[in-house]
Design an enzyme around this catalytic site. Structure first.
Site, short mmCIF file in Angstrom:
data_model
loop_
_atom_site.label_atom_id
_atom_site.label_comp_id
_atom_site.label_asym_id
_atom_site.label_seq_id
_atom_site.Cartn_x
_atom_site.Cartn_y
_atom_site.Cartn_z
N LYS A 171 0.86 -1.19 0.00
CA LYS A 171 0.00 0.00 0.00
C LYS A 171 0.90 1.24 0.00
O LYS A 171 1.94 1.26 0.66
CB LYS A 171 -0.88 -0.01 1.26
CG LYS A 171 -1.68 1.27 1.49
CD LYS A 171 -2.75 1.49 0.45
CE LYS A 171 -3.46 2.83 0.63
NZ LYS A 171 -4.40 3.12 -0.47
N CYS A 216 -2.65 9.65 -6.31
CA CYS A 216 -3.78 9.35 -5.42
C CYS A 216 -4.87 10.40 -5.60
O CYS A 216 -4.60 11.59 -5.42
CB CYS A 216 -3.35 9.31 -3.96
SG CYS A 216 -4.81 9.08 -2.90
#
Ligand code: RRO
Length: 319
Positions: free
Chosen positions: A48, A137
């Site tokens: 992640k 992101c």
């Protein structure tokens, strides 16, 4: 696995026993999840995206699959354990005991300085993992995607590429304009140790609405979130192929977006992908998807007489 078919590949000079691994964000926040990936039939694993400090992320519900298998929407907001957790995982990663899978570490500093600090810590540890900087992101309120700010992205690469020294990758948002493919590729070609780009992150700031309840399907940002899964396949293929055509020889593209079966994986490789990541399908089906999709791709390759990925990578035809 069909006989005589080899799914192995190389990324950034490192061998993967097969081309498939998780899309960063899926099954990779905790050590327990990362160990599931090691046990699975994936060919690698990526963590992640890490920030300097741990983050809880956005309020729930923040991920949901959408009806009829079209894909998913997420507004996770970068929940992660903080870079030291992943640095520690990388220090303890046993290459002899992990089926030959390389470890990729995704970094998503909230500032260039945060990325500098995290990269410096990884440099000091001198580990064989591959760093991938996430420029895309879509879900942190108040933090626009750096991948859409060409000047900011070039400035960041100017600082980060020489610091990383080794071959590294970046995670890109989808682009939708030929001029943007040209501009972005020209920037990437300036950095010799930028070994690969991963295309694509989720298609940012979609909106999903439930007819029955008349509500949006994720809570953060009034329901706006990143789209993934089958509905983004064609955008993903376009980005993979656009960069495959434009990047300097030696640079690679990793494909991600819309892979639900061997068929879409085959398309990604035809478009130019050196490896293929799986996000929504992994989240919905679990790690058995690596076994299934590897088998399906092998069967397609065998039926066409292809023995290796090199036999057809990037060889998509125009009528
Ligand atoms: O955590 C997220 O919300 C997230 C990230 Br960091 C990303 O890169 N892509 C995405 O779809 N969600």
């Amino acid at each position: 696995m069909a006989a005589n078919v080899d799914l192995s590949t190389n990324v950034a000079g490192v061998k993967l026993p097969n081309l498939f691994y998780n899309a960063s964000g899926v099954m990779c926040q905790t050590e327990k999840e990362l160990n599931q990936l090691i046990e699975s039939d994936s060919g690698a694993l990526i963590t992640k995206s890490a920030t300097f400090l741990p983050r809880e992320g956005n309020p729930s519900p923040r991920y949901t699959a959408l009806p009829n298998g079209i894909g998913s929407i997420n507004s996770m907001g970068l929940p992660n354990e903080g870079y030291e957790y992943y640095l520690n995982f990388a220090k303890n990663y046993n290459y002899n005991n992990s089926k030959g899978k390389p470890l990729f570490i995704s970094l998503s500093g909230l500032s260039v300085q945060d990325n500098v600090n995290m990269i410096t810590a990884f440099n000091d540890a001198d580990l064989p993992c591959i760093l991938e900087v996430n420029f895309s992101c879509p879900n942190v309120p108040g933090k626009p995607q750096l991948g859409y700010d060409f000047e900011g992205m070039e400035n960041a690469l100017t600082v980060l590429a020489p610091l990383i020294k080794k071959p590294f990758g970046i995670k890109l948002p989808p682009y939708f304009d030929i001029a943007h493919f040209d501009i972005a590729a020209n920037i990437f070609n300036k950095f010799e140790n930028l070994a690969y780009v991963t295309c694509i992150n989720s298609v940012g700031n979609g909106l999903a609405i439930d007819v029955e309840t008349e509500q949006v399907l994720v809570k953060p940002k009034d329901g706006f979130g990143g789209l993934g899964g089958l509905m983004v396949l064609n955008t993903a293929l376009a980005n993979v192929n656009a960069f495959y055509r434009r990047l300097s020889p030696g640079k690679q593209v990793i494909g991600v977006g819309g892979v639900t079966s061997g068929k879409e994986a085959f398309m990604h490789v035809l478009a130019g992908a050196s490896a293929v990541q799986i996000g929504t399908t992994l989240k919905e089906e679990g790690e058995g998807c690596f076994t299934r999709i590897s088998k399906e791709l092998s069967e397609i390759m065998a039926s066409k007489g292809y023995k290796t990925l090199d036999d057809f990578r990037g060889k998509v035809k125009t009528p």
